[in-house]
Motif scaffolding. Structure first.
Motif, PDB file in Angstrom:
ATOM      1  N   SER A  14      16.404   7.387  59.885  1.00 42.31           N
ATOM      2  CA  SER A  14      16.430   6.217  60.473  1.00 42.31           C
ATOM      3  C   SER A  14      17.727   5.394  60.638  1.00 42.31           C
ATOM      4  O   SER A  14      17.890   4.645  61.390  1.00 42.31           O
ATOM      5  CB  SER A  14      15.264   5.484  60.277  1.00 42.31           C
ATOM      6  OG  SER A  14      15.515   4.944  59.136  1.00 42.31           O
ATOM      7  N   PHE A  15      18.602   5.568  59.881  1.00 44.46           N
ATOM      8  CA  PHE A  15      19.906   4.937  59.900  1.00 44.46           C
ATOM      9  C   PHE A  15      20.640   5.114  61.076  1.00 44.46           C
ATOM     10  O   PHE A  15      21.166   4.275  61.909  1.00 44.46           O
ATOM     11  CB  PHE A  15      20.625   5.137  58.800  1.00 44.46           C
ATOM     12  CG  PHE A  15      20.424   4.333  57.554  1.00 44.46           C
ATOM     13  CD1 PHE A  15      19.016   3.874  57.366  1.00 44.46           C
ATOM     14  CD2 PHE A  15      21.260   3.979  56.535  1.00 44.46           C
ATOM     15  CE1 PHE A  15      18.880   3.148  56.074  1.00 44.46           C
ATOM     16  CE2 PHE A  15      21.120   3.156  55.426  1.00 44.46           C
ATOM     17  CZ  PHE A  15      19.658   2.840  55.182  1.00 44.46           C
ATOM     18  N   ARG A  18      18.811   3.732  64.352  1.00 49.70           N
ATOM     19  CA  ARG A  18      19.048   2.371  64.367  1.00 49.70           C
ATOM     20  C   ARG A  18      20.125   1.943  64.710  1.00 49.70           C
ATOM     21  O   ARG A  18      20.489   1.024  65.481  1.00 49.70           O
ATOM     22  CB  ARG A  18      18.893   1.758  63.210  1.00 49.70           C
ATOM     23  CG  ARG A  18      17.050   1.663  62.803  1.00 49.70           C
ATOM     24  CD  ARG A  18      16.496   1.077  61.310  1.00 49.70           C
ATOM     25  NE  ARG A  18      15.102   1.311  61.230  1.00 49.70           N
ATOM     26  CZ  ARG A  18      14.432   0.049  61.202  1.00 49.70           C
ATOM     27  NH1 ARG A  18      14.887  -1.130  61.138  1.00 49.70           N
ATOM     28  NH2 ARG A  18      13.105   0.129  60.961  1.00 49.70           N
ATOM     29  N   HIS A 179      16.300  -0.395  54.984  1.00 51.86           N
ATOM     30  CA  HIS A 179      17.215  -0.413  56.178  1.00 51.86           C
ATOM     31  C   HIS A 179      18.104  -1.599  56.255  1.00 51.86           C
ATOM     32  O   HIS A 179      18.309  -2.187  55.557  1.00 51.86           O
ATOM     33  CB  HIS A 179      16.380  -0.699  57.511  1.00 51.86           C
ATOM     34  CG  HIS A 179      15.161   0.421  57.695  1.00 51.86           C
ATOM     35  ND1 HIS A 179      13.989   0.313  57.552  1.00 51.86           N
ATOM     36  CD2 HIS A 179      15.372   1.894  58.269  1.00 51.86           C
ATOM     37  CE1 HIS A 179      13.208   1.620  57.856  1.00 51.86           C
ATOM     38  NE2 HIS A 179      14.161   2.339  58.055  1.00 51.86           N
ATOM     39  N   GLN A 185      24.708  -2.698  59.704  1.00 53.18           N
ATOM     40  CA  GLN A 185      25.117  -2.293  60.767  1.00 53.18           C
ATOM     41  C   GLN A 185      26.496  -1.905  61.200  1.00 53.18           C
ATOM     42  O   GLN A 185      27.096  -0.888  61.513  1.00 53.18           O
ATOM     43  CB  GLN A 185      24.265  -2.383  62.066  1.00 53.18           C
ATOM     44  CG  GLN A 185      22.800  -2.455  61.652  1.00 53.18           C
ATOM     45  CD  GLN A 185      22.163  -1.064  61.880  1.00 53.18           C
ATOM     46  OE1 GLN A 185      23.006   0.033  62.000  1.00 53.18           O
ATOM     47  NE2 GLN A 185      20.945  -0.677  62.117  1.00 53.18           N
TER      48      GLN A 185
END
Length: 207
Positions: A14-15, A18, A179, A185
């Protein structure tokens, strides 16, 4: 490589999914990683993905035919009590071999598994943090050693900066403890870019 566009594929859990959403919505963080070569970059992320998830979805690699794969996987595997650091690191290396020798990817960069932090939410990601982070440390050490000892020079281990201290974790991990935050990010993007730049300089992929 001078006659065609460089292709880079981010392949993981999922990194990656996202991060794709992040770059879509951020003008300062374009999908091509701000590289002079203006490569095609594909973000192939699978929510809650394990190593076997990626092996079951190798068609996305086969279809894109990347020159370079950035592999971000392992955190969900380590959450399972029935998987050890030895089995997880071995599974990741088997995937690397599949990418290099079956799918004919020219180079693979393996990112280490990131630590988690205590979360402020009760959710499905809840694990014992010291237990999990000890497993992360052991798995990453095994991965780094295995990659260092590889007889071929087409796989690299890249340790991202700004993710490892308690202070950094508080900044880069979101409230779910797993997350990445907005700042996380940004740091992941910049570290991926740095890893790619280093690979392009060291290999024959071109700049």
């Amino acid at each position: 490589m001078a006659n065609r566009t460089l292709k880079i594929q981010l392949f993981g859990h999922s990194f990656v999914k996202r991060l794709k959403d992040f770059v879509i919505n951020q003008e300062d963080f374009p999908s091509n990683l701000k590289l002079r070569a203006n490569p095609l970059v594909q973000y192939s992320g699978f929510g809650a993905g394990h190593v076997h998830t990626l092996k079951q979805n190798l068609d996305v690699v086969r279809d894109f035919k990347p020159d370079l794969v950035i592999l971000i996987i392992g955190t969900n595997d380590l959450s399972s009590i029935d998987k050890s650091p030895n089995t997880v690191s071995a599974a990741i290396m088997d995937l690397v071999d599949t990418l290099l020798f079956i799918e004919q990817v020219r180079s693979v960069i393996v990112f280490p598994i990131l630590f988690r932090k205590l979360n402020s939410q009760h959710n499905r990601h809840t694990v014992d943090i010291p237990w999990f982070n000890d497993r992360v440390y052991e798995t990453n050490a095994l991965l780094e050693s295995k990659i260092k000892d590889c007889p071929y020079q087409r796989v690299r281990y890249w340790v991202p900066k700004g993710f490892w201290s308690d202070k950094a974790l508080a900044e880069v991990i979101s409230s779910d403890g797993v997350h990445l935050s907005y700042r996380g990010q940004q740091k992941l993007y910049n570290n991926i870019r740095a890893a790619v730049v280093a690979e392009l300089k060291a290999s024959q992929l071109g700049c």
